[in-house]
Scaffold this motif. Structure first.
Motif, PDB file in Angstrom:
ATOM      1  N   ASN A 168     -18.757 -25.226 -49.112  1.00 28.33           N
ATOM      2  CA  ASN A 168     -18.693 -25.070 -50.557  1.00 28.33           C
ATOM      3  C   ASN A 168     -17.291 -24.539 -50.826  1.00 28.33           C
ATOM      4  N   THR A 176     -29.698 -24.402 -53.435  1.00 27.65           N
ATOM      5  CA  THR A 176     -30.375 -25.706 -53.475  1.00 27.65           C
ATOM      6  C   THR A 176     -30.134 -26.436 -52.153  1.00 27.65           C
ATOM      7  N   THR A 177     -29.108 -27.265 -52.104  1.00 25.14           N
ATOM      8  CA  THR A 177     -28.875 -28.051 -50.885  1.00 25.14           C
ATOM      9  C   THR A 177     -28.533 -27.166 -49.686  1.00 25.14           C
ATOM     10  N   ALA A 234     -31.884 -26.391 -48.291  1.00 22.65           N
ATOM     11  CA  ALA A 234     -32.779 -27.532 -48.096  1.00 22.65           C
ATOM     12  C   ALA A 234     -33.109 -27.707 -46.618  1.00 22.65           C
ATOM     13  N   GLU A 262     -33.014 -30.175 -44.682  1.00 21.38           N
ATOM     14  CA  GLU A 262     -32.045 -30.985 -43.934  1.00 21.38           C
ATOM     15  C   GLU A 262     -30.895 -30.129 -43.416  1.00 21.38           C
ATOM     16  N   TYR A 263     -30.435 -29.198 -44.255  1.00 20.40           N
ATOM     17  CA  TYR A 263     -29.324 -28.358 -43.807  1.00 20.40           C
ATOM     18  C   TYR A 263     -29.816 -27.190 -42.946  1.00 20.40           C
ATOM     19  N   LEU A 313     -22.149 -28.478 -50.239  1.00 17.49           N
ATOM     20  CA  LEU A 313     -23.493 -27.964 -50.493  1.00 17.49           C
ATOM     21  C   LEU A 313     -23.443 -26.924 -51.609  1.00 17.49           C
ATOM     22  N   GLU A 314     -24.532 -26.826 -52.333  1.00 16.75           N
ATOM     23  CA  GLU A 314     -24.616 -25.871 -53.440  1.00 16.75           C
ATOM     24  C   GLU A 314     -25.494 -24.686 -53.046  1.00 16.75           C
ATOM     25  N   TYR A 335     -19.519 -29.099 -43.348  1.00 15.72           N
ATOM     26  CA  TYR A 335     -20.418 -28.639 -44.413  1.00 15.72           C
ATOM     27  C   TYR A 335     -19.811 -27.394 -45.052  1.00 15.72           C
ATOM     28  N   GLU A 382     -19.109 -32.568 -46.532  1.00 11.91           N
ATOM     29  CA  GLU A 382     -20.385 -32.517 -47.245  1.00 11.91           C
ATOM     30  C   GLU A 382     -20.415 -31.201 -48.026  1.00 11.91           C
TER      31      GLU A 382
END
Length: 210
Positions: free
Chosen positions: A10, A38-39, A42, A44-45, A34-35, A8, A32
């Motif tokens: 960026n 946002t994500t 989230a 889930e993260y 991620l931003e 995970y 994966e």
């Protein structure tokens, strides 16, 4: 083929350190991206990293966060890559300077980047790194002692320490002392380092054009 390791990140983050380490290890992994805001925040993260920050990896269902910890973990669980310390002398240098970079060095460079001012002398005792000058002097000792941080061999500690030195010189938070320039020059042309930079730079370009 299923991939047992998920990364995970960026491309404009400390995830670049772990990307380099993954390329050094040479095992298959899934990325994966991620931003921020946002994500990365989230649910889930956050279930993976409650800090809502990258990098993180999930390997065989096990979560590892923090760049230095991820580098040390990958070196340990993939010994065939030869990135862990072997001798007692290597181990002493490896753990000393790996955690020096994760603690005093990162704090000193981050504070310089954000606050751009020197703490008052009577406040230095409250800071884990004391002061910026002493931190850089200690780092100079580390890179002058041997060709690589742990000794004569490249290890995972060089990925982590080298990343901070490279970024620090690039963004002006670390003085371009000759020893820092010489040390980083030994690292930046490694095939895995070049590959990792190309992958992340491509992701930056892709997201900017989206």
């Amino acid at each position: 083929m299923s991939v047992d390791l998920i990364f995970y990140t960026n491309p404009q983050s400390r995830g670049r350190i772990v990307r380099w380490m993954l390329e050094e290890v040479g095992v298959p992994y899934k990325t994966e991206v991620l931003e921020y805001g946002t994500t990365m925040k989230a649910p889930e993260y956050l279930a993976i990293n409650p800090m809502g920050k990258v990098p993180a990896i999930v390997h065989g269902g096990r979560v590892i966060t923090e760049g230095a910890a991820i580098c040390a973990y990958l070196a340990d669980v993939f010994p065939e890559a030869g990135l862990s310390p072997k001798t007692a002398e290597e181990k002493a240098n490896y753990y000393r300077w790996l955690f020096f970079a994760a603690g005093p060095l990162e704090s000193a460079l981050s504070n310089k980047a954000v606050f751009k001012e020197k703490p008052e002398a009577d406040k230095e005792m409250t800071l884990g790194y004391g002061n910026y000058r002493n931190t850089l002097d200690a780092l100079s000792i580390a890179v002058k002692a041997n060709p690589y941080i742990a000794g004569d061999r490249f290890t995972a500690a060089d990925v982590y320490v080298g990343s901070h030195i490279g970024w620090g010189m690039q963004f002006g938070t670390l003085e371009k002392r000759d020893e820092f320039v010489d040390y980083f020059a030994r690292l930046q042309d490694r095939a895995a380092c070049v590959r990792a930079a190309e992958l992340d730079d491509a992701l930056v370009k892709e997201t900017s054009e989206a």
